[in-house]
Design a protein around this motif. Structure first.
Motif, PDB file in Angstrom:
ATOM      1  N   ASP A   1     -69.154   2.102  32.421  1.00  0.00           N
ATOM      2  CA  ASP A   1     -70.540   1.724  32.722  1.00  0.00           C
ATOM      3  C   ASP A   1     -71.491   2.861  32.355  1.00  0.00           C
ATOM      4  OD1 ASP A   1     -69.619  -0.662  33.710  1.00  0.00           O
ATOM      5  OD2 ASP A   1     -69.553   0.036  35.776  1.00  0.00           O
ATOM      6  N   TRP A   2     -71.112   4.076  32.763  1.00  0.00           N
ATOM      7  CA  TRP A   2     -71.951   5.245  32.491  1.00  0.00           C
ATOM      8  C   TRP A   2     -72.083   5.477  30.982  1.00  0.00           C
ATOM      9  CZ3 TRP A   2     -69.637  10.114  30.837  1.00  0.00           C
ATOM     10  CH2 TRP A   2     -70.573  11.122  30.622  1.00  0.00           C
ATOM     11  N   VAL A   3     -70.964   5.448  30.271  1.00  0.00           N
ATOM     12  CA  VAL A   3     -70.993   5.669  28.827  1.00  0.00           C
ATOM     13  C   VAL A   3     -71.885   4.628  28.150  1.00  0.00           C
ATOM     14  CG1 VAL A   3     -69.608   5.678  26.715  1.00  0.00           C
ATOM     15  CG2 VAL A   3     -68.751   6.803  28.773  1.00  0.00           C
ATOM     16  N   GLY A   4     -71.821   3.402  28.627  1.00  0.00           N
ATOM     17  CA  GLY A   4     -72.612   2.338  28.030  1.00  0.00           C
ATOM     18  C   GLY A   4     -74.104   2.533  28.185  1.00  0.00           C
ATOM     19  N   ARG A   5     -74.538   3.307  29.194  1.00  0.00           N
ATOM     20  CA  ARG A   5     -75.971   3.533  29.397  1.00  0.00           C
ATOM     21  C   ARG A   5     -76.496   4.707  28.579  1.00  0.00           C
ATOM     22  NH1 ARG A   5     -74.356   2.740  34.603  1.00  0.00           N
ATOM     23  NH2 ARG A   5     -74.571   4.942  35.138  1.00  0.00           N
ATOM     24  N   ILE A   6     -75.620   5.547  28.052  1.00  0.00           N
ATOM     25  CA  ILE A   6     -76.056   6.698  27.266  1.00  0.00           C
ATOM     26  C   ILE A   6     -76.636   6.208  25.944  1.00  0.00           C
ATOM     27  CG2 ILE A   6     -75.317   8.846  26.161  1.00  0.00           C
ATOM     28  CD1 ILE A   6     -73.060   8.995  28.195  1.00  0.00           C
ATOM     29  N   HIS A   7     -77.703   6.834  25.517  1.00  0.00           N
ATOM     30  CA  HIS A   7     -78.346   6.457  24.251  1.00  0.00           C
ATOM     31  C   HIS A   7     -77.319   6.546  23.122  1.00  0.00           C
ATOM     32  CE1 HIS A   7     -81.029   6.602  20.790  1.00  0.00           C
ATOM     33  NE2 HIS A   7     -81.995   6.141  21.571  1.00  0.00           N
ATOM     34  N   PRO A   8     -77.293   5.571  22.230  1.00  0.00           N
ATOM     35  CA  PRO A   8     -76.292   5.576  21.149  1.00  0.00           C
ATOM     36  C   PRO A   8     -76.248   6.867  20.346  1.00  0.00           C
ATOM     37  CG  PRO A   8     -77.434   3.468  21.228  1.00  0.00           C
ATOM     38  CD  PRO A   8     -78.130   4.359  22.210  1.00  0.00           C
ATOM     39  N   ASP A   9     -77.407   7.503  20.136  1.00  0.00           N
ATOM     40  CA  ASP A   9     -77.431   8.730  19.343  1.00  0.00           C
ATOM     41  C   ASP A   9     -76.817   9.918  20.093  1.00  0.00           C
ATOM     42  OD1 ASP A   9     -78.663   7.284  17.401  1.00  0.00           O
ATOM     43  OD2 ASP A   9     -80.682   8.044  17.803  1.00  0.00           O
ATOM     44  N   ASP A  10     -76.730   9.830  21.425  1.00  0.00           N
ATOM     45  CA  ASP A  10     -76.184  10.935  22.224  1.00  0.00           C
ATOM     46  C   ASP A  10     -74.780  10.645  22.740  1.00  0.00           C
ATOM     47  OD1 ASP A  10     -78.699  11.924  21.851  1.00  0.00           O
ATOM     48  OD2 ASP A  10     -79.406  11.547  23.889  1.00  0.00           O
ATOM     49  N   ARG A  11     -74.354   9.389  22.638  1.00  0.00           N
ATOM     50  CA  ARG A  11     -73.172   8.920  23.372  1.00  0.00           C
ATOM     51  C   ARG A  11     -71.907   9.711  23.039  1.00  0.00           C
ATOM     52  NH1 ARG A  11     -73.036   2.933  22.763  1.00  0.00           N
ATOM     53  NH2 ARG A  11     -74.804   3.127  24.202  1.00  0.00           N
TER      54      ARG A  11
ATOM     55  N   GLU B   1     -77.674  17.471  29.286  1.00  0.00           N
ATOM     56  CA  GLU B   1     -78.956  16.777  29.217  1.00  0.00           C
ATOM     57  C   GLU B   1     -78.859  15.755  28.102  1.00  0.00           C
ATOM     58  OE1 GLU B   1     -82.169  19.498  28.740  1.00  0.00           O
ATOM     59  OE2 GLU B   1     -81.898  20.443  30.709  1.00  0.00           O
ATOM     60  N   TYR B   2     -79.200  14.523  28.409  1.00  0.00           N
ATOM     61  CA  TYR B   2     -79.064  13.465  27.412  1.00  0.00           C
ATOM     62  C   TYR B   2     -79.978  12.289  27.774  1.00  0.00           C
ATOM     63  CZ  TYR B   2     -75.889  11.871  31.100  1.00  0.00           C
ATOM     64  OH  TYR B   2     -75.342  11.514  32.310  1.00  0.00           O
ATOM     65  N   ARG B   3     -80.068  11.370  26.829  1.00  0.00           N
ATOM     66  CA  ARG B   3     -80.906  10.193  27.041  1.00  0.00           C
ATOM     67  C   ARG B   3     -80.070   9.010  27.515  1.00  0.00           C
ATOM     68  NH1 ARG B   3     -83.264  10.015  21.121  1.00  0.00           N
ATOM     69  NH2 ARG B   3     -81.144  10.819  20.815  1.00  0.00           N
ATOM     70  N   ILE B   4     -80.672   8.175  28.335  1.00  0.00           N
ATOM     71  CA  ILE B   4     -80.047   6.931  28.755  1.00  0.00           C
ATOM     72  C   ILE B   4     -80.990   5.780  28.429  1.00  0.00           C
ATOM     73  CG2 ILE B   4     -78.713   7.979  30.631  1.00  0.00           C
ATOM     74  CD1 ILE B   4     -80.839   6.844  32.580  1.00  0.00           C
ATOM     75  N   VAL B   5     -80.412   4.603  28.329  1.00  0.00           N
ATOM     76  CA  VAL B   5     -81.197   3.378  28.158  1.00  0.00           C
ATOM     77  C   VAL B   5     -81.014   2.562  29.427  1.00  0.00           C
ATOM     78  CG1 VAL B   5     -81.582   1.320  26.779  1.00  0.00           C
ATOM     79  CG2 VAL B   5     -80.799   3.429  25.670  1.00  0.00           C
ATOM     80  N   ARG B   6     -82.084   2.415  30.196  1.00  0.00           N
ATOM     81  CA  ARG B   6     -81.989   1.735  31.485  1.00  0.00           C
ATOM     82  C   ARG B   6     -81.785   0.237  31.278  1.00  0.00           C
ATOM     83  NH1 ARG B   6     -85.430   3.886  35.877  1.00  0.00           N
ATOM     84  NH2 ARG B   6     -86.417   1.845  35.828  1.00  0.00           N
TER      85      ARG B   6
END
Length: 507
Positions: A228-238, A259-264
């Motif tokens: 679930d957590w990995v799926g929320r990480i922005h594709p460019d940072d995943r 520090e990374y981006r997520i997509v809510r």
């Protein structure tokens, strides 16, 4: 006489009524609903003592509250009819074989009228500090000349201790619930959300409400999985973020930061988060549990990007100024053979100054100005190139060397650039014979840099105040490099000493 005896007994107590009431209030038990654990103790007390009535009571200032009872049918009574009011003044089990024959209770309406009580036995409820809160007591409608058997008395005392254990446990549960609520409030104020992960299964066992808000998850999803957590990480940072996390777990790390981006998932909004965590391991070193916190740093990242954009714009404009000056110099020398050599040397020094200026500004993550193998000596020679004369080197750089990273290079560049500028205006380089010697020494994990000016104007005492450049050098050394700086204004010239932990240079 009874009131006098009671007053004397109360006066002899090692505690005050105010202390006792404060202790009772701290348990937050008054006027609470019935609870099975307390009801069970009353049932056992009645059975052990073979009594029709058993009660757990707590003595307040004007009443007695019955937390649990069997056979009485009341939740409280006024304090003036309380038998236990006298019992808490004693130090142990209180047994009254016949209430009707005891002058303290013979006129009590509960004795003279319904329910016509005649026998009482009560064991004190005492805090760990010895403050009495109430009693566990039994009552009978008939006198008991022989009181309780030793087994019954021991059982009643044990039940009183069990009541106190329940009260302590209940207070702990209430306190923990309050702390959890307060922690959630603090997390919400600070914008920090907590998370707990079972690293053996990859399941998130707990996620705080603030964590859920940061990640745009519904309140009921307090648990989750690694996927679930990995799926929320922005594709460019995943890929990079997951690789870094798995490496920390696998390679024995105790701490984890990222520090990374997520997509809510709630609104598709992209947010930046800062994650910090402590990894717990068993005796074999296997990672078993992670406790961490996430903070929304989106606004900080936006500000950093805006600052980087402004810095790049400023750098671009500075480069344009250097280009304009260089072009004007070339235009001025056009057609003059005598001026061409001078202008060529002037332009070379202008280009070196432009490169040196690059070091004294912040750089973004894609900056390639500072190479991984950049050294302190290499940095110094780049910075001081504009000040080198053709006929004679005005700077001597000697001694040891050390690798330096981007952040440390920027801090050191600010200091050296300021010193070189001052040397040209006021110091050794303001005269034809002046020289600056820079000595470097690595010893005991520290780099010592000594800047020494000689041959310039004589110094007449220590300056009365420190200028902006000196204050900036001190702050850069202490805050950014974690080191110390000292200036010595000697008659023959300035000597500056900078000591920095070598480990801090690679930042």
């Amino acid at each position: 006489m009874a009131d006098t005896a009671a007053a004397q007994a109360e006066h002899a107590c090692p505690w005050s009524e105010a202390e006792r009431l404060a202790a009772l209030c701290a348990y937050e038990i008054l006027d609470t609903s019935p609870e099975q654990a307390f009801d069970d103790i009353c049932q056992i007390a009645a059975q052990v003592c073979r009594a029709p009535i058993a009660v757990i009571n707590l003595i307040e200032d004007t009443r007695q509250f019955f937390k649990a009872e069997v056979g009485l049918g009341l939740r409280e009574t006024p304090l003036d009819v309380s038998i236990c009011r006298q019992a808490i003044l004693q130090h142990d089990l209180v047994v009254v074989p016949d209430l009707g024959d005891d002058p303290r209770f013979a006129c009590n309406p509960l004795v003279t009228g319904k329910p016509h009580l005649r026998f009482y036995a009560g064991a004190l409820l005492k805090t760990p500090d010895g403050l009495p809160l109430g009693t566990v007591f039994v009552l009978d409608h008939d006198p008991r000349p022989h009181g309780l058997t030793s087994e019954q008395a021991g059982g009643l005392r044990a039940l009183a201790r069990q009541v106190m254990t329940l009260l302590e446990h209940r207070r702990l549960v209430v306190t923990l619930a309050k702390r959890e609520t307060e922690l959630e409030q603090v997390q919400e104020i600070a914008g920090v959300g907590g998370v707990e992960i079972d690293l053996r299964t990859g399941r998130k066992m707990w996620r705080s409400p603030q964590y859920l808000r940061i990640h745009g998850l519904p309140p009921e999803t307090s648990q989750g999985s690694h996927e679930d957590w990995v799926g929320r990480i922005h594709p460019d940072d995943r890929d990079e973020v997951e690789r870094h996390f798995l490496a920390a777990v696998r390679d024995g790390a105790r701490d984890y930061r990222a520090e990374y981006r997520i997509v809510r998932p709630s609104d598709g909004e992209i947010r930046w988060v800062a994650a910090v965590a402590r990894i717990e391991r068993d005796q074999t070193g296997r990672a078993v549990r992670l406790i961490g916190a996430h903070r929304d740093i989106t606004h900080r990242k936006i500000n950093e990007e805006a600052r980087e954009l402004l810095t790049r714009e400023l750098s671009h404009r500075i480069k344009n100024v250097f280009a304009v000056v260089s072009g004007l110099a070339a235009l001025t020398a056009r057609g003059s053979d005598a001026a061409e050599g001078y202008v060529r040397r002037f332009q070379e020094r202008l280009q070196a100054l432009a490169l040196a200026t690059e070091y004294v500004r912040p750089h973004g993550p894609t900056s390639s100005l500072v190479r991984p193998d950049q050294t302190v000596q290499g940095l110094l020679r780049t910075l001081l190139a504009p000040y080198l004369e053709d006929a004679q080197e005005r700077f001597v750089i000697e001694g040891d060397d050390a690798v330096i990273g981007e952040k440390a290079a920027t801090a050191l560049a600010l200091i050296i650039h300021e010193q070189a500028t001052n040397a040209v205006k006021y110091g050794a380089l303001s005269t034809a014979s002046g020289r600056v010697t820079i000595r470097l020494r690595c010893d005991n994990g520290e780099l010592l840099l000594v800047w020494q000016e000689r041959g310039g104007p004589a110094i007449e005492g220590v300056p009365e105040r420190r200028g902006f450049g000196t204050r900036m050098a001190v702050r850069s050394t202490e805050l950014q490099l974690g080191g110390a700086i000292r200036h010595q204004w000697e008659p023959e010239g300035l000597t500056m000493r900078i000591e920095v932990p070598i480990g801090n240079l690679v930042q």
